[in-house]
Design a protein around this motif. Structure first.
Motif, mmCIF file in Angstrom:
data_model
loop_
_atom_site.group_PDB
_atom_site.id
_atom_site.type_symbol
_atom_site.label_atom_id
_atom_site.label_comp_id
_atom_site.label_asym_id
_atom_site.label_seq_id
_atom_site.Cartn_x
_atom_site.Cartn_y
_atom_site.Cartn_z
ATOM 1 N N ARG A 50 0.817 -1.215 0.000
ATOM 2 C CA ARG A 50 0.000 0.000 0.000
ATOM 3 C C ARG A 50 0.853 1.267 0.000
ATOM 4 O O ARG A 50 0.325 2.364 -0.139
ATOM 5 C CB ARG A 50 -0.937 0.010 1.218
ATOM 6 C CG ARG A 50 -1.871 -1.203 1.278
ATOM 7 C CD ARG A 50 -2.922 -1.048 2.365
ATOM 8 N NE ARG A 50 -3.735 0.123 2.111
ATOM 9 C CZ ARG A 50 -3.737 1.223 2.840
ATOM 10 N NH1 ARG A 50 -2.945 1.318 3.886
ATOM 11 N NH2 ARG A 50 -4.502 2.242 2.533
ATOM 12 N N GLU A 51 2.146 1.105 0.201
ATOM 13 C CA GLU A 51 3.003 2.287 0.280
ATOM 14 C C GLU A 51 4.203 2.164 -0.643
ATOM 15 O O GLU A 51 4.701 1.060 -0.877
ATOM 16 C CB GLU A 51 3.468 2.494 1.729
ATOM 17 C CG GLU A 51 2.295 2.894 2.594
ATOM 18 C CD GLU A 51 2.647 3.080 4.064
ATOM 19 O OE1 GLU A 51 3.825 2.919 4.413
ATOM 20 O OE2 GLU A 51 1.716 3.389 4.818
ATOM 21 N N GLY A 52 4.608 3.292 -1.172
ATOM 22 C CA GLY A 52 5.756 3.279 -2.075
ATOM 23 C C GLY A 52 6.291 4.680 -2.275
ATOM 24 O O GLY A 52 5.998 5.588 -1.489
ATOM 25 N N THR A 53 7.070 4.856 -3.360
ATOM 26 C CA THR A 53 7.641 6.178 -3.632
ATOM 27 C C THR A 53 7.272 6.617 -5.047
ATOM 28 O O THR A 53 7.106 5.797 -5.947
ATOM 29 C CB THR A 53 9.178 6.168 -3.497
ATOM 30 O OG1 THR A 53 9.688 5.130 -4.335
ATOM 31 C CG2 THR A 53 9.614 5.913 -2.072
ATOM 32 N N LEU A 54 7.177 7.932 -5.224
ATOM 33 C CA LEU A 54 6.785 8.487 -6.518
ATOM 34 C C LEU A 54 7.942 8.329 -7.513
ATOM 35 O O LEU A 54 9.051 8.803 -7.262
ATOM 36 C CB LEU A 54 6.393 9.955 -6.347
ATOM 37 C CG LEU A 54 5.710 10.617 -7.541
ATOM 38 C CD1 LEU A 54 4.438 9.882 -7.950
ATOM 39 C CD2 LEU A 54 5.403 12.080 -7.220
ATOM 40 N N TRP A 55 7.661 7.655 -8.628
ATOM 41 C CA TRP A 55 8.696 7.336 -9.639
ATOM 42 C C TRP A 55 8.735 8.417 -10.716
ATOM 43 O O TRP A 55 9.787 8.817 -11.184
ATOM 44 C CB TRP A 55 8.366 5.970 -10.228
ATOM 45 C CG TRP A 55 9.410 5.368 -11.110
ATOM 46 C CD1 TRP A 55 10.520 4.667 -10.704
ATOM 47 C CD2 TRP A 55 9.445 5.385 -12.547
ATOM 48 N NE1 TRP A 55 11.231 4.255 -11.815
ATOM 49 C CE2 TRP A 55 10.597 4.679 -12.939
ATOM 50 C CE3 TRP A 55 8.608 5.923 -13.532
ATOM 51 C CZ2 TRP A 55 10.940 4.490 -14.286
ATOM 52 C CZ3 TRP A 55 8.947 5.743 -14.867
ATOM 53 C CH2 TRP A 55 10.103 5.033 -15.236
ATOM 54 N N SER A 56 7.577 8.861 -11.115
ATOM 55 C CA SER A 56 7.457 10.039 -11.975
ATOM 56 C C SER A 56 6.008 10.516 -11.945
ATOM 57 O O SER A 56 5.141 9.833 -11.400
ATOM 58 C CB SER A 56 7.885 9.772 -13.414
ATOM 59 O OG SER A 56 8.047 11.018 -14.090
ATOM 60 N N PHE A 57 5.763 11.695 -12.499
ATOM 61 C CA PHE A 57 4.403 12.237 -12.447
ATOM 62 C C PHE A 57 4.220 13.306 -13.512
ATOM 63 O O PHE A 57 5.179 13.822 -14.083
ATOM 64 C CB PHE A 57 4.108 12.852 -11.068
ATOM 65 C CG PHE A 57 4.960 14.067 -10.779
ATOM 66 C CD1 PHE A 57 6.244 13.929 -10.267
ATOM 67 C CD2 PHE A 57 4.488 15.347 -11.055
ATOM 68 C CE1 PHE A 57 7.045 15.036 -10.036
ATOM 69 C CE2 PHE A 57 5.283 16.473 -10.828
ATOM 70 C CZ PHE A 57 6.566 16.313 -10.314
ATOM 71 N N THR A 58 2.976 13.633 -13.769
ATOM 72 C CA THR A 58 2.622 14.785 -14.591
ATOM 73 C C THR A 58 1.246 15.252 -14.130
ATOM 74 O O THR A 58 0.646 14.625 -13.251
ATOM 75 C CB THR A 58 2.648 14.462 -16.095
ATOM 76 O OG1 THR A 58 2.438 15.672 -16.845
ATOM 77 C CG2 THR A 58 1.565 13.472 -16.486
ATOM 78 N N VAL A 59 0.779 16.347 -14.708
ATOM 79 C CA VAL A 59 -0.570 16.819 -14.395
ATOM 80 C C VAL A 59 -1.367 16.840 -15.693
ATOM 81 O O VAL A 59 -0.881 17.352 -16.711
ATOM 82 C CB VAL A 59 -0.548 18.222 -13.747
ATOM 83 C CG1 VAL A 59 -1.980 18.686 -13.448
ATOM 84 C CG2 VAL A 59 0.289 18.212 -12.482
#
Lengths: 132, 381
Positions: A50-59
């Motif tokens: 249920r938990e992890g780290t942000l690998w990449s993102f956009t909006v």
């Protein structure tokens, strides 16, 4: 009462919602989403971390065309990204946040639900991650 | 086995042409290419053609002449044009044919593509929840790359600025007005970190290339541009591609790196030998990343190279001399062939205001969904 966007996508675990992945018992390979059809036989249902780290993102700043079922008029931009679940897999997800500027690769994320649309008069929810 | 030459090149300008169908534009490109080669449609022994949104490519036949020519429709996503070229290249190289044509044309509706999840083997929810947009993929890929390799938003803007500047000098380009880096940076964001001027748009256009064996090319007096190497490769395990609900933690290489390696090996040249390059620039970030994936620099070097103007016309390695996809838009099946068309024009020394002086070896790479890349290396004989 909101309904899930799809079956076999997420479930309720003791600590809250949980994504349903698949695990190949022979190789240990983890997949998401759980495959359908003939491939499904290779994998056993595997609840993902249920938990992890942000690998990449956009909006997503402009309203998507169908098959998107969220409101497009007016349209509210939403963040999407990939979250790395340690030792398992990197999953693509909507990100539940209003604070786009605070998103940063490597930040801690946790799974939640997000009601993002209405269909046939009912609220529809899907999985999402939010900053932990 | 024969060497393969490009003896004719024709284009219908990219952009928006309300009065013309994709097919109409395809006809124009083929006729231009034949005229350029000095041959008639009756002389053509084979055709490989593609169109992703404008119907069957072989619908051109009644317009060009029902000569009985073998016409093979090619459908290979964004690498359709590159795949048509490669097919024609093989046909000539095998010794089976002396002259043939590779072509692509398209006309897309305005706005982002809206794919159907089922056609991609994906569950309906993936589209319904708003995850199935190509533009998101591009935003996320460059976002991560920028953090890992120190690329700044200004560099993305400089790439687009160069595209519009070069497009202004290319008669076949769509966007022909320069736009400065500051305007590009301040424009509305489409998918962070990419603003609207950093993205290419679906558009319209057509390209045709006449290919010939060495013997035929010499007989025509047109043995000046030789195909030195051409390769299409698909995604390896662990590559990062569009429409992926999940990724393995262990990351791998890319279709582009594989295609580049194969084409360089065939051509017997390396990145340092390339005088001009056309690299897939679906958006600014793609051009930056493809510089490294094709072997032209190490990850992160782009920040300095682009700042120093090395990829501008007149720089050490001019990239996308006709403005690329950013200035020309992307009619899917024609886009990869446009890159090759531009390289033919450059190698002939006929590029006018955008000419790369002394260009002898030219490189092109088209990349697209669902994760494939086509590379062609041309040399001036």
């Amino acid at each position: 009462m909101a309904v899930a966007i799809a079956e076999n996508l997420l479930t309720d675990g003791p600590d809250g919602p949980c994504l349903i992945g698949g695990r190949d018992p022979e190789t240990g390979e983890i997949v998401f989403p759980l495959p359908r059809g003939p491939l499904a036989a290779r994998f056993k249902t595997h609840p993902l971390k249920r938990e992890g780290t942000l690998w990449s993102f956009t909006v997503q700043r402009f309203p998507p065309k169908p098959p998107f079922i969220g409101a497009t008029s007016p349209f509210k931009p939403y963040a999407v990204g990939y979250v790395e679940l340690p030792g398992e897999i990197i999953v693509e997800t909507r990100i539940k946040t209003e604070n786009f500027a605070a998103l940063k690769i490597g930040m801690a994320m946790k799974l939640t639900r997000e009601t993002f649309a209405q269909r046939d008069g009912e609220d529809v929810y899907t999985y999402a991650f939010e900053p932990a | 086995m024969s060497d393969v030459y490009i003896v004719g090149a024709g284009i219908h300008a990219f952009g928006r042409h309300d009065a013309m169908s994709g097919l109409d534009q395809g006809v124009v490109a083929v006729r231009e290419a034949l005229k350029d080669a000095g041959v008639a449609w009756d002389d053509v022994q084979f055709a490989f053609g593609g169109s992703s949104a404008s119907g069957n490519a072989d619908s051109l036949l009644p317009r060009l002449g029902l000569t009985g020519v073998q016409f093979i429709n090619v459908a290979n996503g964004c690498a359709t044009g590159g795949s048509a070229l490669l097919s024609g290249y093989w046909a000539i190289k095998s010794g089976e044919f002396d002259i043939g044509i590779a072509l692509g044309f398209d006309k897309h509706p305005r706005g982002a593509f809206n794919p159907n999840p089922e056609q991609w083997g994906l569950p309906a929810w993936y589209g319904e929840t708003g995850l199935m947009l190509t533009t998101q993929f591009f935003g996320m890929k460059i976002q991560r790359y920028m953090q890992l390799h120190g690329i700044s938003p200004r560099t993305l803007a400089l790439v687009a600025e160069k595209a519009f500047s070069n497009g202004a000098k290319a008669p076949h380009a769509w966007r022909r007005e320069p736009v400065d880096a500051e305007t590009i940076l301040q424009a509305e964001t489409v998918n962070d970190p990419l603003t609207k001027y950093m993205f290419c748009s679906p558009s319209e256009g057509a390209v045709a290339l006449v290919l010939a064996s060495e013997k035929k090319a010499r007989a025509m007096g047109r043995a000046d541009v030789r195909v030195m190497g051409a390769a299409v490769r698909t995604r390896p395990e662990g590559s990062f591609e569009v429409f992926a609900p999940s990724l393995r933690i262990e990351r791998g290489g890319s279709a582009t790196a594989l295609a580049a390696e194969a084409a360089f090996a065939m051509a017997g040249v390396g990145p340092d030998d390339i005088d001009v390059a056309q690299l897939q620039d679906t958006e600014s970030g793609a051009e930056v990343m493809h510089m490294a994936e094709n072997g032209f620099c190490a990850d992160g070097d782009q920040e300095r190279m682009i700042h120093d103007g090395e990829t501008r016309i007149g720089g050490k390695l001019p990239v996308n001399t006709d403005g690329g996809c950013i200035a020309c838009g992307e009619p899917v099946a024609a886009s990869g062939l446009r890159q090759v068309y531009e390289n033919v024009v450059q190698l002939r020394g006929a590029a006018g205001a955008r000419q790369v002086e002394g260009a002898r070896v030219a490189y092109s790479q088209v990349y697209g969904a669902p994760g494939l890349s086509a590379v062609a290396i041309l040399g001036r004989a």
